[in-house]
Design a protein around this motif. Structure first.
Motif, PDB file in Angstrom:
ATOM      1  N   ALA A 123       3.803   8.445  43.425  1.00  0.00           N
ATOM      2  CA  ALA A 123       3.044   9.116  42.399  1.00  0.00           C
ATOM      3  C   ALA A 123       2.909   8.169  41.024  1.00  0.00           C
ATOM      4  N   ASP A 124       3.846   7.473  41.031  1.00  0.00           N
ATOM      5  CA  ASP A 124       3.820   6.670  39.686  1.00  0.00           C
ATOM      6  C   ASP A 124       2.668   5.559  39.779  1.00  0.00           C
ATOM      7  N   PHE A 125       2.300   5.216  40.738  1.00  0.00           N
ATOM      8  CA  PHE A 125       0.879   4.609  40.857  1.00  0.00           C
ATOM      9  C   PHE A 125      -0.190   5.271  40.569  1.00  0.00           C
ATOM     10  N   LEU A 151       2.270   1.041  35.420  1.00  0.00           N
ATOM     11  CA  LEU A 151       1.414  -0.206  35.031  1.00  0.00           C
ATOM     12  C   LEU A 151       0.778  -0.681  36.157  1.00  0.00           C
ATOM     13  N   GLY A 152       1.539  -0.911  37.459  1.00  0.00           N
ATOM     14  CA  GLY A 152       1.047  -1.712  38.576  1.00  0.00           C
ATOM     15  C   GLY A 152      -0.029  -0.758  39.166  1.00  0.00           C
ATOM     16  N   GLY A 153       0.252   0.728  39.164  1.00  0.00           N
ATOM     17  CA  GLY A 153      -0.930   1.604  39.549  1.00  0.00           C
ATOM     18  C   GLY A 153      -2.172   1.474  38.683  1.00  0.00           C
ATOM     19  N   ALA A 154      -1.953   1.284  37.138  1.00  0.00           N
ATOM     20  CA  ALA A 154      -3.303   0.997  36.390  1.00  0.00           C
ATOM     21  C   ALA A 154      -3.988  -0.361  36.822  1.00  0.00           C
ATOM     22  N   PHE A 155      -3.239  -1.217  37.180  1.00  0.00           N
ATOM     23  CA  PHE A 155      -3.835  -2.357  37.314  1.00  0.00           C
ATOM     24  C   PHE A 155      -4.474  -2.547  38.630  1.00  0.00           C
ATOM     25  N   LEU A 156      -3.997  -1.913  39.741  1.00  0.00           N
ATOM     26  CA  LEU A 156      -4.637  -1.694  41.017  1.00  0.00           C
ATOM     27  C   LEU A 156      -5.892  -0.764  41.014  1.00  0.00           C
ATOM     28  N   ALA A 157      -5.712   0.189  40.112  1.00  0.00           N
ATOM     29  CA  ALA A 157      -6.915   0.945  39.783  1.00  0.00           C
ATOM     30  C   ALA A 157      -8.026   0.179  39.272  1.00  0.00           C
ATOM     31  N   PHE A 158      -7.922  -0.550  38.327  1.00  0.00           N
ATOM     32  CA  PHE A 158      -8.784  -1.363  37.604  1.00  0.00           C
ATOM     33  C   PHE A 158      -9.345  -2.409  38.742  1.00  0.00           C
ATOM     34  N   TYR A 159      -8.471  -2.941  39.680  1.00  0.00           N
ATOM     35  CA  TYR A 159      -8.761  -3.802  40.743  1.00  0.00           C
ATOM     36  C   TYR A 159      -9.700  -3.389  41.796  1.00  0.00           C
ATOM     37  N   ILE A 160      -9.719  -2.071  42.043  1.00  0.00           N
ATOM     38  CA  ILE A 160     -10.439  -1.435  43.240  1.00  0.00           C
ATOM     39  C   ILE A 160     -11.510  -0.804  42.581  1.00  0.00           C
ATOM     40  N   ALA A 161     -11.528  -0.329  41.317  1.00  0.00           N
ATOM     41  CA  ALA A 161     -12.502   0.557  40.769  1.00  0.00           C
ATOM     42  C   ALA A 161     -13.947   0.028  41.244  1.00  0.00           C
ATOM     43  N   TRP A 194      16.179   4.349  36.129  1.00  0.00           N
ATOM     44  CA  TRP A 194      15.150   4.577  37.243  1.00  0.00           C
ATOM     45  C   TRP A 194      13.823   4.181  36.552  1.00  0.00           C
ATOM     46  N   VAL A 195      13.638   4.900  34.987  1.00  0.00           N
ATOM     47  CA  VAL A 195      12.444   4.503  34.575  1.00  0.00           C
ATOM     48  C   VAL A 195      11.853   3.092  34.221  1.00  0.00           C
ATOM     49  N   VAL A 196      12.737   2.220  34.546  1.00  0.00           N
ATOM     50  CA  VAL A 196      12.259   0.833  34.232  1.00  0.00           C
ATOM     51  C   VAL A 196      11.295   0.635  35.315  1.00  0.00           C
ATOM     52  N   LEU A 197      11.723   0.786  36.592  1.00  0.00           N
ATOM     53  CA  LEU A 197      11.164   0.410  37.859  1.00  0.00           C
ATOM     54  C   LEU A 197       9.983   1.664  37.758  1.00  0.00           C
ATOM     55  N   GLY A 198      10.073   2.655  37.200  1.00  0.00           N
ATOM     56  CA  GLY A 198       8.966   3.687  37.351  1.00  0.00           C
ATOM     57  C   GLY A 198       8.176   3.268  36.266  1.00  0.00           C
ATOM     58  N   ALA A 199       8.133   2.844  34.961  1.00  0.00           N
ATOM     59  CA  ALA A 199       7.282   2.325  34.211  1.00  0.00           C
ATOM     60  C   ALA A 199       6.351   1.081  34.844  1.00  0.00           C
ATOM     61  N   ALA A 200       7.174   0.360  35.481  1.00  0.00           N
ATOM     62  CA  ALA A 200       6.504  -0.925  36.009  1.00  0.00           C
ATOM     63  C   ALA A 200       5.598  -0.522  37.173  1.00  0.00           C
ATOM     64  N   LYS A 201       6.046   0.679  37.796  1.00  0.00           N
ATOM     65  CA  LYS A 201       5.051   1.013  38.834  1.00  0.00           C
ATOM     66  C   LYS A 201       3.839   1.788  38.168  1.00  0.00           C
ATOM     67  N   GLY A 222      -0.210   6.331  36.744  1.00  0.00           N
ATOM     68  CA  GLY A 222      -0.543   4.877  36.094  1.00  0.00           C
ATOM     69  C   GLY A 222      -2.100   4.877  36.248  1.00  0.00           C
ATOM     70  N   GLY A 223      -2.725   4.862  37.304  1.00  0.00           N
ATOM     71  CA  GLY A 223      -3.939   4.712  37.534  1.00  0.00           C
ATOM     72  C   GLY A 223      -4.756   5.923  36.676  1.00  0.00           C
ATOM     73  N   SER A 224      -4.386   7.005  36.864  1.00  0.00           N
ATOM     74  CA  SER A 224      -5.075   8.166  36.232  1.00  0.00           C
ATOM     75  C   SER A 224      -5.162   8.257  34.684  1.00  0.00           C
ATOM     76  N   ILE A 225      -3.956   7.580  34.071  1.00  0.00           N
ATOM     77  CA  ILE A 225      -3.762   7.415  32.662  1.00  0.00           C
ATOM     78  C   ILE A 225      -4.595   6.423  32.165  1.00  0.00           C
ATOM     79  N   ALA A 226      -4.794   5.113  32.885  1.00  0.00           N
ATOM     80  CA  ALA A 226      -5.462   4.000  32.726  1.00  0.00           C
ATOM     81  C   ALA A 226      -7.133   4.449  32.622  1.00  0.00           C
ATOM     82  N   ILE A 227      -7.560   5.083  33.857  1.00  0.00           N
ATOM     83  CA  ILE A 227      -8.768   5.758  34.011  1.00  0.00           C
ATOM     84  C   ILE A 227      -9.261   6.407  32.735  1.00  0.00           C
ATOM     85  N   SER A 228      -8.355   7.337  32.681  1.00  0.00           N
ATOM     86  CA  SER A 228      -8.786   8.581  31.465  1.00  0.00           C
ATOM     87  C   SER A 228      -8.789   7.948  30.175  1.00  0.00           C
ATOM     88  N   ASN A 229      -7.902   7.110  29.851  1.00  0.00           N
ATOM     89  CA  ASN A 229      -7.543   6.565  28.163  1.00  0.00           C
ATOM     90  C   ASN A 229      -7.684   5.040  28.092  1.00  0.00           C
TER      91      ASN A 229
END
Length: 570
Positions: free
Chosen positions: A63-65, A285-295, A276-283, A68-75
């Motif tokens: 869900a982190d991915f 950001l990773g989801g935001a990047f992959l959303a951009f990568y496949i958009a 846990w949130v260190v890895l959570g935030a990294a995920k 992150g993808g939703s936040i990046a797509i929206s903002n």
């Protein structure tokens, strides 16, 4: 399925007292996992490493991915970056005291909330808030798994939702005993598969990372920084603040901290608790990047789906098996997290219903309730309303967490509240206005802000308003009430009891109601039953009418040697 009440009172018990016998599920500690009570020394047999690994295994969720993808797509990129980091810092700081007190006193989030300013029944509402977190995220994670089954195995979504729910049940039955093994064994494979696409893209297409910083998504302000975008994004990410409850569901099984294990103990608590949130935030950001990568290839509407993200990512280094490997990764990830969601939800529902009905059929029963609600949400298509559901939920969740944290880091050091955590019904008022009142007021104000009562910026930053109001109101109400609603009565021995070396007493005592033996921190004196009573029997007793808290009730001598008072909090 329910506990059995024998009518014969034990010798020496008070008038009207009865003995209580529980069914097999409730008596089986492997299944029950001390769901409503203190976790005793005899059960906490795992090392700090195993406890931490089990707790961190539960954050394998994808869900982190999606978030992150939703936040990046929206903002857009810059607003998403600041929003994710701001939420992560907030979650990390609030998680430290909660993790510490839970590990120190071997209690879960519900018992911690009781003693941190909410009272015995006051924390009932927070059980619903926490249970809501577990079934909301179970449904989101289950939806992600069903998307993988649909794309990889051509299983219709409606059928996939059912499969994703049923597959979790047997794993959760055996609690920490089974989950610790499953999480430890699967963690290395999961980590490798999670990181591999990012490494592969960095080697083959490093320019993608630079282009990512210009990703605009659907944002009206493009990729540039927007305060409204930061607030809106952070509100979605802050819905994960209640994840600390799932972390401490495992941290309560930490061994006692000693001079020999102090460094490992603290490392485990910090890494598996707020860490846990260190890895959570990294995920995220990773989801935001992959959303951009496949958009460009799948469109923005599907770019936040983790299965789509990982099919494209794995394709860069394992094209022939990309779909199969991505499907396996998503299924593995979702099993790891949804076992935790179902487990924690069963604990929360157990606490809620035991207080309202004075009955406890066993933790296992509530697994079905939690998974059933999550399945209904999946079938109703909750994934399509991801941002809306999480942004609204975060207002209530952060008000609760803020009130608890304020008591632990402000009220206790200032001696506005007791230095220790008291969780037993026998010693608590039903409601404590300090935490319970702070949460209700903060939630009300932040929800009003979310619905535009204070304009666009108020809506965007409504979760931060909830946190600020709760943190200010808690010490203020503690001063106004003079802290008198924290402890309703005490035994002649101060609670909880500590030995001279600072460790909780493991003295065994027999409960006058169920005739089972329990360690001293789980026992209270009961004038109604004329002896010691365990915390669970105390919670379930509906005949005593809180006789122990009446002015006429004096302390009950439990026949224990005098022990030292609690040592200063370190």
């Amino acid at each position: 399925m329910t506990e059995i009440i024998d009518t014969q009172a034990p010798p020496g018990a008070g008038e009207g007292a009865t003995t209580r016998r529980y069914n097999g599920w409730t008596q089986n500690t492997t299944l029950e996992d001390y769901s409503l009570r203190y976790a005793p020394k005899s059960f906490r047999r795992w090392t700090p490493y195993v406890v931490a690994t089990t707790a961190l295994g539960g954050i394998a969720y994808l869900a982190d991915f999606a978030i992150g993808g939703s936040i990046a797509i929206s903002n857009g990129f810059h607003s998403a970056l600041v929003a994710i980091l701001a939420a992560a810092v907030t979650i990390f700081l609030t998680g430290i005291p909660i993790s510490y007190y839970s590990a120190k006193y071997s209690i879960d989030m519900d018992l911690l909330t009781r003693g941190a300013g909410f009272g015995y029944l006051g924390s009932t509402l927070t059980s619903i808030i926490y249970a809501s977190f577990t079934f909301i995220f179970f449904s989101l994670e289950g939806s992600i798994m069903a998307q993988a089954l649909d794309l990889g195995l051509h299983i219709p979504l409606a059928v996939g939702y059912l499969i994703c729910s049923l597959i979790i049940l047997p794993l959760v039955f055996f609690g920490m005993t089974a989950l610790s093994k499953m999480q430890v064994w699967t963690q290395p494979v999961w980590l490798i598969l999670m990181v591999a696409p990012f490494v592969s893209i960095a080697i083959q297409k490093p320019e993608k990372y630079e282009r990512f910083t210009h990703f605009a998504g659907n944002s009206p302000t493009g990729s540039s920084l927007s305060l409204l975008g930061v607030g809106a994004g952070a509100g979605v990410a802050l819905s994960l603040i209640a994840q600390i409850g799932e972390q401490v569901d495992y941290l309560r099984f930490m061994p006692d901290k000693t001079a020999a294990n102090a460094k490992r103990w603290w490392a485990a608590v910090l890494s598996a608790g707020p860490g846990w949130v260190v890895l959570g935030a990294a995920k995220q950001l990773g989801g935001a990047f992959l959303a951009f990568y496949i958009a460009d290839s799948v469109g923005l509407a599907k770019a936040n789906e983790p299965i789509q993200q990982y099919v494209s990512g794995i394709h860069t280094f394992a094209a022939p098996v990309a779909l199969g490997l991505a499907t396996f990764f998503v299924i593995l990830s979702q099993i790891k997290i949804n076992t935790t969601n179902a487990y924690s939800g069963s604990l929360s529902w157990s606490n809620f219903f035991s207080r309202l009905t004075h009955r406890h059929p066993g933790r296992v029963v509530y697994i079905f309730l939690n998974v059933g609600i999550a399945l209904a949400l999946m079938e109703f298509g909750v994934f399509g309303f991801l941002n809306t559901v999480l942004a609204f939920y975060s207002n209530v969740a952060i008000a609760w967490i803020g009130a608890v944290v304020a008591d632990l880091v402000i009220n206790k050091p200032l001696k506005l509240s007791p230095s220790f955590i008291e969780f037993k019904r026998a010693h608590l008022y039903n409601f404590n206005p300090v935490g319970f009142g702070s949460m209700l007021i903060a939630s009300g104000i932040s929800i009003a802000a979310y619905f535009h009562a204070f304009g666009a910026y108020g809506k965007a930053f409504s979760p931060f308003i909830a946190l600020a109001v709760a943190m200010v109101l808690s010490p203020l109400l503690a001063v106004v009430t003079k802290g008198k609603y924290y402890i309703a009565r005490v035994d002649d021995q101060e609670e909880p009891l500590f030995l001279e070396n600072g460790l909780l007493s493991a003295e065994l005592m027999t409960c006058a109601v169920c005739a089972e033996e329990f360690e001293r921190p789980d026992i209270a004196g009961c004038p109604f039953h004329a002896g010691a009573i365990c915390s669970l029997c105390c919670s379930l007793d509906k005949n005593c009418h809180d006789a122990c808290k009446s002015p006429a009730a004096g302390p009950v001598d439990l026949g224990l040697p005098t022990l030292a008072a609690p040592p200063p909090t370190d």
